[in-house]
Every structure is written in C-alpha cells, then in structure tokens.
Scaffold this motif. Sequence first.
Motif, PDB file in Angstrom:
ATOM      1  N   PRO A 356     -13.911 -61.057  17.569  1.00 17.04           N
ATOM      2  CA  PRO A 356     -13.377 -60.241  18.707  1.00 17.04           C
ATOM      3  C   PRO A 356     -12.415 -62.275  19.697  1.00 17.04           C
ATOM      4  CG  PRO A 356     -15.495 -60.001  18.575  1.00 17.04           C
ATOM      5  CD  PRO A 356     -15.518 -60.400  18.114  1.00 17.04           C
ATOM      6  N   ASP A 357     -13.216 -63.323  18.915  1.00 15.63           N
ATOM      7  CA  ASP A 357     -12.554 -64.419  20.300  1.00 15.63           C
ATOM      8  C   ASP A 357     -11.872 -65.006  19.482  1.00 15.63           C
ATOM      9  OD1 ASP A 357     -15.087 -64.732  21.052  1.00 15.63           O
ATOM     10  OD2 ASP A 357     -16.804 -65.112  20.412  1.00 15.63           O
ATOM     11  N   ILE A 358     -11.035 -64.091  17.167  1.00 13.74           N
ATOM     12  CA  ILE A 358      -9.822 -64.636  17.639  1.00 13.74           C
ATOM     13  C   ILE A 358      -9.322 -63.646  17.341  1.00 13.74           C
ATOM     14  CG2 ILE A 358      -9.040 -65.272  14.764  1.00 13.74           C
ATOM     15  CD1 ILE A 358     -12.006 -65.794  14.654  1.00 13.74           C
ATOM     16  N   GLY A 359      -8.443 -62.388  17.358  1.00 12.55           N
ATOM     17  CA  GLY A 359      -7.892 -61.641  17.213  1.00 12.55           C
ATOM     18  C   GLY A 359      -8.051 -60.940  19.097  1.00 12.55           C
ATOM     19  N   GLY A 360      -8.886 -60.488  19.001  1.00  8.93           N
ATOM     20  CA  GLY A 360      -9.160 -60.006  20.506  1.00  8.93           C
ATOM     21  C   GLY A 360      -9.796 -58.779  20.348  1.00  8.93           C
ATOM     22  N   VAL A 361      -9.748 -58.170  18.911  1.00 13.83           N
ATOM     23  CA  VAL A 361      -9.781 -57.020  18.981  1.00 13.83           C
ATOM     24  C   VAL A 361     -11.746 -56.424  18.305  1.00 13.83           C
ATOM     25  CG1 VAL A 361      -7.432 -56.143  18.679  1.00 13.83           C
ATOM     26  CG2 VAL A 361      -8.747 -56.848  17.015  1.00 13.83           C
ATOM     27  N   THR A 362     -11.826 -55.799  18.541  1.00 12.92           N
ATOM     28  CA  THR A 362     -13.003 -55.345  17.769  1.00 12.92           C
ATOM     29  C   THR A 362     -12.956 -54.819  16.667  1.00 12.92           C
ATOM     30  OG1 THR A 362     -14.434 -56.341  19.413  1.00 12.92           O
ATOM     31  CG2 THR A 362     -16.059 -54.628  17.397  1.00 12.92           C
ATOM     32  N   GLY A 363     -13.471 -54.858  14.949  1.00 14.93           N
ATOM     33  CA  GLY A 363     -12.997 -54.144  14.423  1.00 14.93           C
ATOM     34  C   GLY A 363     -14.105 -52.537  14.023  1.00 14.93           C
ATOM     35  N   SER A 364     -13.882 -52.037  13.716  1.00 14.93           N
ATOM     36  CA  SER A 364     -14.362 -50.990  12.929  1.00 14.93           C
ATOM     37  C   SER A 364     -14.081 -50.771  11.776  1.00 14.93           C
ATOM     38  CB  SER A 364     -14.091 -49.677  14.322  1.00 14.93           C
ATOM     39  OG  SER A 364     -14.693 -48.795  13.826  1.00 14.93           O
ATOM     40  N   VAL A 365     -15.356 -50.484  10.664  1.00  9.70           N
ATOM     41  CA  VAL A 365     -15.580 -49.742   9.285  1.00  9.70           C
ATOM     42  C   VAL A 365     -14.848 -48.158   8.919  1.00  9.70           C
ATOM     43  CG1 VAL A 365     -16.185 -49.042   7.521  1.00  9.70           C
ATOM     44  CG2 VAL A 365     -16.803 -50.996   8.495  1.00  9.70           C
ATOM     45  N   VAL A 366     -14.883 -47.381   9.685  1.00 16.34           N
ATOM     46  CA  VAL A 366     -14.792 -45.746  10.340  1.00 16.34           C
ATOM     47  C   VAL A 366     -13.399 -45.947  10.825  1.00 16.34           C
ATOM     48  CG1 VAL A 366     -15.211 -44.157  11.047  1.00 16.34           C
ATOM     49  CG2 VAL A 366     -16.971 -45.390  11.052  1.00 16.34           C
ATOM     50  N   THR A 367     -12.254 -46.178  11.739  1.00 17.80           N
ATOM     51  CA  THR A 367     -11.338 -46.708  11.833  1.00 17.80           C
ATOM     52  C   THR A 367     -10.320 -47.153  10.842  1.00 17.80           C
ATOM     53  OG1 THR A 367     -11.405 -46.599  14.212  1.00 17.80           O
ATOM     54  CG2 THR A 367      -9.644 -46.947  12.973  1.00 17.80           C
ATOM     55  N   GLN A 368     -11.064 -48.086  10.020  1.00 13.21           N
ATOM     56  CA  GLN A 368     -10.263 -48.890   8.915  1.00 13.21           C
ATOM     57  C   GLN A 368     -10.533 -47.841   7.773  1.00 13.21           C
ATOM     58  OE1 GLN A 368      -9.218 -51.283  10.481  1.00 13.21           O
ATOM     59  NE2 GLN A 368      -8.727 -52.272   8.942  1.00 13.21           N
ATOM     60  N   GLY A 369     -11.621 -46.965   7.844  1.00 10.34           N
ATOM     61  CA  GLY A 369     -11.848 -45.850   6.709  1.00 10.34           C
ATOM     62  C   GLY A 369     -10.697 -45.247   6.412  1.00 10.34           C
ATOM     63  N   ILE A 370     -10.300 -44.609   8.170  1.00  8.45           N
ATOM     64  CA  ILE A 370      -8.897 -43.499   8.238  1.00  8.45           C
ATOM     65  C   ILE A 370      -7.989 -43.473   7.775  1.00  8.45           C
ATOM     66  CG2 ILE A 370      -8.411 -42.116  10.029  1.00  8.45           C
ATOM     67  CD1 ILE A 370     -11.273 -41.959  11.727  1.00  8.45           C
ATOM     68  N   SER A 371      -8.216 -45.001   8.465  1.00 11.25           N
ATOM     69  CA  SER A 371      -6.553 -45.535   7.648  1.00 11.25           C
ATOM     70  C   SER A 371      -6.399 -45.344   6.796  1.00 11.25           C
ATOM     71  CB  SER A 371      -6.494 -46.852   9.014  1.00 11.25           C
ATOM     72  OG  SER A 371      -5.345 -47.655   8.544  1.00 11.25           O
ATOM     73  N   VAL A 372      -6.881 -46.298   5.353  1.00 11.50           N
ATOM     74  CA  VAL A 372      -7.220 -46.231   4.523  1.00 11.50           C
ATOM     75  C   VAL A 372      -6.824 -44.695   4.060  1.00 11.50           C
ATOM     76  CG1 VAL A 372      -8.109 -46.904   2.696  1.00 11.50           C
ATOM     77  CG2 VAL A 372      -8.542 -48.248   3.903  1.00 11.50           C
ATOM     78  N   LEU A 373      -7.770 -43.834   4.231  1.00  9.06           N
ATOM     79  CA  LEU A 373      -8.101 -42.600   3.654  1.00  9.06           C
ATOM     80  C   LEU A 373      -6.283 -41.941   3.818  1.00  9.06           C
ATOM     81  CD1 LEU A 373      -9.209 -39.844   1.826  1.00  9.06           C
ATOM     82  CD2 LEU A 373     -10.271 -39.069   4.681  1.00  9.06           C
ATOM     83  N   ALA A 374      -5.715 -42.128   5.115  1.00  8.43           N
ATOM     84  CA  ALA A 374      -4.422 -41.566   6.112  1.00  8.43           C
ATOM     85  C   ALA A 374      -3.918 -41.723   4.647  1.00  8.43           C
ATOM     86  CB  ALA A 374      -4.598 -41.645   7.331  1.00  8.43           C
ATOM     87  N   VAL A 375      -3.396 -43.604   5.122  1.00  8.44           N
ATOM     88  CA  VAL A 375      -2.150 -44.009   4.127  1.00  8.44           C
ATOM     89  C   VAL A 375      -2.092 -43.485   2.442  1.00  8.44           C
ATOM     90  CG1 VAL A 375      -1.294 -45.850   3.770  1.00  8.44           C
ATOM     91  CG2 VAL A 375      -1.934 -45.936   5.583  1.00  8.44           C
ATOM     92  N   GLY A 376      -3.213 -43.327   2.112  1.00  3.90           N
ATOM     93  CA  GLY A 376      -3.294 -43.301   0.816  1.00  3.90           C
ATOM     94  C   GLY A 376      -3.032 -41.853   0.312  1.00  3.90           C
ATOM     95  N   ILE A 377      -3.555 -40.722   1.217  1.00  5.72           N
ATOM     96  CA  ILE A 377      -3.515 -39.244   1.021  1.00  5.72           C
ATOM     97  C   ILE A 377      -1.764 -39.443   1.069  1.00  5.72           C
ATOM     98  CG2 ILE A 377      -3.540 -37.003   1.686  1.00  5.72           C
ATOM     99  CD1 ILE A 377      -6.723 -37.805   2.285  1.00  5.72           C
ATOM    100  N   PHE A 378      -1.406 -39.615   2.040  1.00  3.26           N
ATOM    101  CA  PHE A 378       0.017 -39.641   1.846  1.00  3.26           C
ATOM    102  C   PHE A 378       1.424 -40.705   0.428  1.00  3.26           C
ATOM    103  CE2 PHE A 378       4.240 -41.092   4.147  1.00  3.26           C
ATOM    104  CZ  PHE A 378       4.428 -40.378   4.622  1.00  3.26           C
TER     105      PHE A 378
END
Length: 418
Positions: A356-378
Amino acid sequence: MAATINRPSVTDLQSISAVDTAWLMTATILVLLMTLPGIALFYSGMVRRKNVLNTMASVIGIAAVVSLLWFAFGYSLSFTPGNGWIGSDSRFWFAGLDFDSVHQKVAVSHLAPHVPEAAFAMFQLAFAVITASLLVGAWVERMRFGSMLVFVGLWSLIVYAPIAHWVWEPGGWLAKMGALDFAGGTVVHINAGLAGLVCAWMLGPRRGYGREPLEPSNLGFTMIGAALLWIGWFGFNAGSSLAADGRAALALSVTHIAACAGAMGWALAEYLVRSKVTLLGLCSGLVAGLVAITPAAGFVTPRSALMIGAIAGVACYWGATSLKRMLGADDSLDVFGVHGVGGIVGALLTGVFADPDIGGVTGSVVTQGISVLAVGIFTVITTAILFWLVNALIGLRVDEESEQVGLDIALHRERINM
C-alpha cells in the motif's frame, strides 16, 4: 444514450502535461514495437521454415485489423463510462478526439486527465493489438489467413473489449470489486493464454505433432524478438503509470528485475530436468517473468518482483512441458503455458505482494482469484462459441495439402530463403 465526457476549454489546457504526453507517446511506440516486429520475430523463429512468412503476415494482418476496429468501436466499448459490463458509444470512430486549433480544445480521458485523450486511446490501442497478436502462437502452421482475421477481429470486440472495461474502467464490475491489474496480467495475458488454448484444442494438432520433430526455423529470430519484447515491455509497464513519475520509474525497475529472475528460474528448472540450458528456454523464461510482473508492476517492491519473476519462470516451464502434455492441446508456441500460466501466477501474487505504500492499495488474493476465475470463464466460453461460429460459417483450418506444402507457398505464394 451515449455517456457525456467533459472536454476542457483553453483554460483547462494548463492541466495537460507536455512531459507526461511525450512519455505516453514514447511508451505507445515501445508497446507497438513489441508486436511489430517483436512478436512477429519471436514467433516466426519457432515455426518451421515453410511457415515463417505466414506467421509474420498473420501478426501484421492482425495489427491492422484490430487497430481499425479499435478506432471504430473497441476504444469506446472499453474505456468510456457505460455500465459495469461494457462502455458506451460516445467514442465510436474516435469521436471527440480531434484537436481544434481554432477553438483550442482538446479532449482528455477521465482516466488520464493530464494527457490528450488521443494519446491515451493510442496507448490502449497498442495493448489491444498485442493481445490479439499473442493468439497467433496457438494456431501457427494450420490456420487460414482470411478466416483468421475475421475471427480475431470479432474476438477483439466481443472478448477483449468487455474484459478491458471490467478491469480498467473505474465503472467496471471487477474494478469496483478492487481487482488489481496494473498493466494487463488479466486483461492481456490470462485472456490471450486461455483463448489460445481453446483455439488450439478446437482446431486440432498440426499433422505430425507428437510423431515427428517440428524443428524451429531460426532461434536467432526468436532471440531478437524476445529482446524487442523485453525492451518494449518497459513502455508496457512503466507507460501504464500514464505519467512520467516515480511510479513509472519503479515499474521500469521491477520489470527488468522480474525478467531476469524469470530467465534464471526457467533455466534452473530446465537444467534440473534436462541437464542443459537452452536459448529458447532463456527467452521463454524472461517472457514468463515479464508476463508475471505485468499486473503487479505499479504495486510491488523490487524484492517482491524478484520473487514473482523467479516463481513464474519455474511455473511457466512446467506449464510449457508437463501441463501441456496433460492438457493434450497443440498450443504450438505455448501461449497458455507462458502467458496464461504466467498471467495467473502474476495476478495471484499481486494479491500477496501489493504494497500500500507504493500503489496506495492493499492486495487481496481472494479478489485476485475471483478476477482470474471470472475472466477465465468468460474467455473460455465466449472464445469457444465464437470459434465454432466462424469455423461453421467460413472454415478456419487449411486443407492437408496446404499444411504439408507450407502456408508460405499455399496461402501467400512466397518463400523465405535462409
């Protein structure tokens, strides 16, 4: 109804940064360099001599078709406010991007308020072009040229544009969820990797695949192409800051570190398995590192980039060897093994290492996983439907005689002398 995008008056031109504009135009050229001639050389060196020119022609043809469609519809569908799923028609045919020297007005994007919108639109055009061009590696040596252009053009509008909107436009549903993709790990690499795998599986293997050696024609071409990709990737990742600032400089540094770590990770895995290190392996490994750092480039430290690149190098070696055999598809140049696997690794590790000190955001593996899954299925479902439809209507695979003779002669009446 088309969304309204504000256009600044002459007083608003003070917000346009000449430095940022110059950097974004330079980055655009670097990203286009990745396709022409980067991808063209990288891929053509790995195919058989009789298909070198067809591979190059495929990349050039795709670049032209996707660019025209981006100008007509793709940019507007991807990067204008619409709804969570798709943009509006307000920028069809680049409407509103003209510079009016009489009234001194220039359009800016709501995503890049300090550069002319024409610069932003062209930068994103370069991304659309290289994403579509990556698909060529999955079907080289067996696809009809004209049919291929029809399929890829439709794919760029029906698959790429919506995903770009989901992830990169603030109103996109994955963007609202907090999915992180700084420069295209999900939009570009997972998308192209999975689409390429679907196409390879549906098209069927090259004749002789698994029974006879399909030797690369010129790995010197591949090395030159890999070097151009490496150089161009600085525009790909650092340009995604959309400003000539400290974040861009950090993105440039982590990009280089990850590329080097990817090359060494692949080389180590190759040596442990086969007791040798190959030029093709080094080139593939550096691309794997570049792919994996792409979603994380604006969010992670250099030490994290080292980890991401090294892990991706090993993972993509597995993806291009053992996993490829398990999947049973003739993904000719390992589009899924390198870009798909590397993109998934990078997207998930962005959730682990985002600072967060670099990009101003905190990462979430769960959110990233949802993104990967959603894009993958579509991507998988839509690509399969589109491939089936185009194949049923006009046919996508060349006949057996053309494949045996080689597509250079059969489709283009040209031959390369090396």
